[in-house]
Enzyme design. Structure first.
Site, PDB file in Angstrom:
ATOM      1  N   PRO A   2       0.815  -1.212   0.000  1.00 28.48           N
ATOM      2  CA  PRO A   2       0.000   0.000   0.000  1.00 28.48           C
ATOM      3  C   PRO A   2       0.854   1.271   0.000  1.00 28.48           C
ATOM      4  O   PRO A   2       1.670   1.488   0.898  1.00 28.48           O
ATOM      5  CB  PRO A   2      -0.825  -0.098   1.278  1.00 28.48           C
ATOM      6  CG  PRO A   2      -0.375  -1.311   1.985  1.00 28.48           C
ATOM      7  CD  PRO A   2       0.679  -1.977   1.222  1.00 28.48           C
ATOM      8  N   GLU A   3       0.663   2.092  -1.022  1.00 26.20           N
ATOM      9  CA  GLU A   3       1.316   3.398  -1.118  1.00 26.20           C
ATOM     10  C   GLU A   3       0.213   4.445  -0.970  1.00 26.20           C
ATOM     11  O   GLU A   3      -0.906   4.097  -0.593  1.00 26.20           O
ATOM     12  CB  GLU A   3       2.057   3.507  -2.466  1.00 26.20           C
ATOM     13  CG  GLU A   3       3.022   2.344  -2.675  1.00 26.20           C
ATOM     14  CD  GLU A   3       3.766   2.349  -4.006  1.00 26.20           C
ATOM     15  OE1 GLU A   3       3.913   3.424  -4.607  1.00 26.20           O
ATOM     16  OE2 GLU A   3       4.194   1.268  -4.441  1.00 26.20           O
TER      17      GLU A   3
END
Length: 273
Positions: A2-3
């Site tokens: 997850p960015e």
DNA sequence: CATTTACCCTGATCGC
DNA sequence: TGCGATCAGGGTAAAT
């Protein structure tokens, strides 16, 4: 992994479910996920508190609570926060939170790199990654001038510098590679060697890559799911990441995968100079 | 300060 | 087919 777009998608999907809810009970199945305070203290302090708002800073999720406390979550590599009517039967369930409507917030994390904190608002500075975080790339605080100044100081590869959260918040391997492709810049270039014009292109490219990821509700290769357990669609629109050996969508040249600063890096040797 | 390295961890995949 | 080695990778702490 997850960015920014993934964490923001999670935030948006959880917000309507969690706002105004009170956390009734906290179950910690893996204590080392909880960094501050200890797991016992964390559970005691969190139980009974009402959720006021849900914010995001870089890749951190900030759950604002009644009584001037903030519950901070970082998903790292494989963390998932999933709202469901039940406590999920999952071998990698690390924490579970029972809400006052009988629903559950499940924290699943295969690799267990995820982290959580619960601190009074005036002590959030103790979380180093939050305290030193660079500007939010989708806000007015992100300026070309500062971005240029920061890059000028760095002798490392521009790809490595993009991953530095103190330079700009929220980029990880996927969106760093995508931004460099959109800007037409070779990831191995020394950051300080970029001209003002190239930095302007990169600045725009960072924003475009992140907005696209957000529009497509994140990139799912293996683990990423939003707060409702739904996959993203951005993996279908990537230009370089995870496309080593495949033809460049722009020029047909084979996408090359190399290592830059110890990270797998994909780029088009024809489009990126 | 900038930079480098080790470290945390599990599951998928690679090489023989 | 089996199995050990390698890879994936965010971010922090400690060392340089």
């Amino acid at each position: 992994m997850p960015e920014l777009p993934e964490v923001e998608t999670i935030r948006r999907s959880l917000e309507p479910k969690l706002l105004g809810r009170t956390i009734e009970k906290v179950y910690v199945f893996l204590e080392r996920i909880v960094k501050k305070p200890g797991a016992g203290e964390f559970s005691r302090l969190l139980a009974g508190r009402k959720i006021i708002s849900l914010d995001r800073r870089g890749k951190y999720l900030l759950v604002r609570l009644e009584g001037d406390y903030t519950w901070v979550v970082h998903l790292r590599m494989t963390g998932q926060l999933i709202y469901a009517p039940e406590k999920l039967k999952h071998r990698h369930l690390r924490l579970a939170f029972l809400l006052d409507n009988g629903h559950w917030l499940n924290f699943i994390d295969m690799r267990t790199f995820g982290s959580m904190y619960l601190l009074p608002d005036d002590r959030l500075g103790e979380i180093r990654g939050l305290a030193t975080m660079g500007p939010e790339p989708l806000s007015d605080r992100f300026s070309v001038e500062e971005f240029y100044r920061r890059l000028q100081k760095r002798k490392r590869a521009v790809k490595t510098v993009l991953l530095d959260q103190t330079v700009v918040a929220g980029l990880g391997n996927i969106y760093a590679d995508e931004a460099l492709f959109l800007a037409g810049i070779d990831p191995r270039r020394e950051a300080a060697s970029l001209s003002k014009t190239e930095v302007e292109r990169l600045y725009q490219a960072v924003v475009r890559a992140l907005r696209q990821g957000l529009r497509n509700r994140g990139t799912t290769f293996r683990d990423y799911l939003d707060g409702a357990g739904e996959k993203g669609k951005n993996q279908y629109y990537l230009n370089v990441y995870h496309r080593g050996g495949k033809p460049c969508r722009r020029c047909g040249t084979g996408i090359v995968k190399i290592r830059v600063g110890g990270r797998g890096t994909s780029f088009c040797p024809n489009c990126q100079k």
